[in-house]
Design an enzyme around this catalytic site. Structure first.
Site, PDB file in Angstrom:
ATOM      1  N   SER A  52       0.826  -1.212   0.000  1.00 61.77           N
ATOM      2  CA  SER A  52       0.000   0.000   0.000  1.00 61.77           C
ATOM      3  C   SER A  52       0.860   1.262   0.000  1.00 61.77           C
ATOM      4  O   SER A  52       2.022   1.248   0.405  1.00 61.77           O
ATOM      5  CB  SER A  52      -0.923  -0.003   1.223  1.00 61.77           C
ATOM      6  OG  SER A  52      -1.733  -1.156   1.207  1.00 61.77           O
TER       7      SER A  52
HETATM    8  N1  SAM Z   1      -0.110  -4.454   4.057  1.00 65.07           N
HETATM    9  C1  SAM Z   1       0.537  -5.138   2.965  1.00 65.07           C
HETATM   10  C2  SAM Z   1       1.907  -4.590   2.711  1.00 65.07           C
HETATM   11  O1  SAM Z   1       2.378  -3.732   3.481  1.00 65.07           O
HETATM   12  O2  SAM Z   1       2.544  -5.039   1.751  1.00 65.07           O
HETATM   13  C3  SAM Z   1      -0.285  -5.074   1.717  1.00 65.07           C
HETATM   14  C4  SAM Z   1      -1.454  -5.939   1.803  1.00 65.07           C
HETATM   15  S1  SAM Z   1      -2.248  -6.158   0.250  1.00 65.07           S
HETATM   16  C5  SAM Z   1      -3.015  -4.621  -0.003  1.00 65.07           C
HETATM   17  C6  SAM Z   1      -3.567  -7.232   0.771  1.00 65.07           C
HETATM   18  C7  SAM Z   1      -3.110  -8.634   1.072  1.00 65.07           C
HETATM   19  O3  SAM Z   1      -4.205  -9.348   1.631  1.00 65.07           O
HETATM   20  C8  SAM Z   1      -2.658  -9.428  -0.139  1.00 65.07           C
HETATM   21  O4  SAM Z   1      -1.362  -9.906   0.043  1.00 65.07           O
HETATM   22  C9  SAM Z   1      -3.673 -10.560  -0.217  1.00 65.07           C
HETATM   23  O5  SAM Z   1      -3.161 -11.754  -0.722  1.00 65.07           O
HETATM   24  C10 SAM Z   1      -4.090 -10.685   1.227  1.00 65.07           C
HETATM   25  N2  SAM Z   1      -5.371 -11.371   1.455  1.00 65.07           N
HETATM   26  C11 SAM Z   1      -6.517 -11.285   0.743  1.00 65.07           C
HETATM   27  N3  SAM Z   1      -7.453 -12.089   1.275  1.00 65.07           N
HETATM   28  C12 SAM Z   1      -6.885 -12.697   2.351  1.00 65.07           C
HETATM   29  C13 SAM Z   1      -7.335 -13.641   3.318  1.00 65.07           C
HETATM   30  N4  SAM Z   1      -8.578 -14.163   3.294  1.00 65.07           N
HETATM   31  N5  SAM Z   1      -6.476 -14.034   4.282  1.00 65.07           N
HETATM   32  C14 SAM Z   1      -5.215 -13.552   4.337  1.00 65.07           C
HETATM   33  N6  SAM Z   1      -4.720 -12.661   3.443  1.00 65.07           N
HETATM   34  C15 SAM Z   1      -5.544 -12.233   2.468  1.00 65.07           C
END
Ligand code: SAM
Length: 213
Positions: A52
């Site tokens: 993000s």
């Molecule tokens: N905060 C992170 C960073 O600093 O890089 C970015 C997160 S990214 C916007 C959202 C993440 O949520 C992705 O890596 C995605 O694979 C994960 N995600 C989506 N659904 C999920 C779930 N049910 N359980 C765990 N992770 C999940």
């Protein structure tokens, strides 16, 4: 990055700014994007996911009102950058990522960076982490139409949960607070995150819409 992107937009918590100055954000992105790592935008991290924008990371973290003794559950480890910030400011962080390659890569980097207060899991985070609940803080870094009840139930008394809630193209950043057994919610602005995919989130195969965080 901190002066131009955070202070100028109203981020006030010095602890967050100092920690973001310490964390080597360029190490959390692929080497192709390292020269852009401190820019005012999200970047791809592979598997259709993103790290993000720095301001969004800071704003969400400020909304959590973290104490250094807090036990935190993070859903969506991604690159691990937000995880590092949580680990700098809280007592212990439990982080879940559903995409194995991302989860393992983030774990390996955060261990190399000597973070000792993070526990990792590759799983569907919409279930939360029931055997470690209750948590003081829950941060969901992917968007959902409804906050999974399993996660709300894992929030302790006095706890704060932050999550983008809405459709695939636009969400409201929402803070849920539990006080005296009751939860209240507050919306603090619009955002656009990749979807929370899983049993209590968007169905498998749902992809991010363009320019998601
Ligand atoms: N905060 C992170 C960073 O600093 O890089 C970015 C997160 S990214 C916007 C959202 C993440 O949520 C992705 O890596 C995605 O694979 C994960 N995600 C989506 N659904 C999920 C779930 N049910 N359980 C765990 N992770 C999940």
């Amino acid at each position: 990055m901190v002066e131009e992107q955070l202070v100028d937009r109203g981020v006030k918590d010095l602890r967050i700014m100092e920690a973001m100055n310490r964390i080597p954000r360029h190490m959390f992105v692929h080497e192709t994007f390292q020269h852009k790592a401190y820019g005012d935008f999200p970047l791809p991290i592979g598997d259709n996911q993103t790290i993000s924008q720095p301001y969004i990371v800071a704003a969400m973290t400020e909304a959590l009102n973290l104490k250094d003794t807090d036990r935190v559950l993070e859903i969506g480890t991604g690159s691990g950058y937000q995880t590092a910030l949580l680990a700098e400011l809280a007592g212990q962080v439990f982080t879940i990522e559903r995409i194995r390659s991302l989860g393992l890569k983030a774990q390996s980097l955060l261990e190399r960076l000597n973070y000792m207060n993070i526990v990792f899991k590759v799983f569907d985070g919409t279930y939360g982490w029931p055997d470690q609940a209750p948590f003081d803080v829950i941060l969901i870094t992917a968007s959902t139409q409804e906050i999974p009840k399993m996660l709300v139930d894992q929030l302790g008394e006095g706890g704060r949960l932050v999550v983008p809630v809405g459709g695939l193209d636009k969400q409201s950043m929402t803070i849920l607070t539990r006080e005296n057994g009751r939860t209240t919610s507050q919306e603090i602005g619009y955002c656009k995150f990749v979807p929370l995919v899983g049993r209590y989130g968007w169905p498998e195969g749902t992809g991010p819409s363009r320019n998601s965080l």
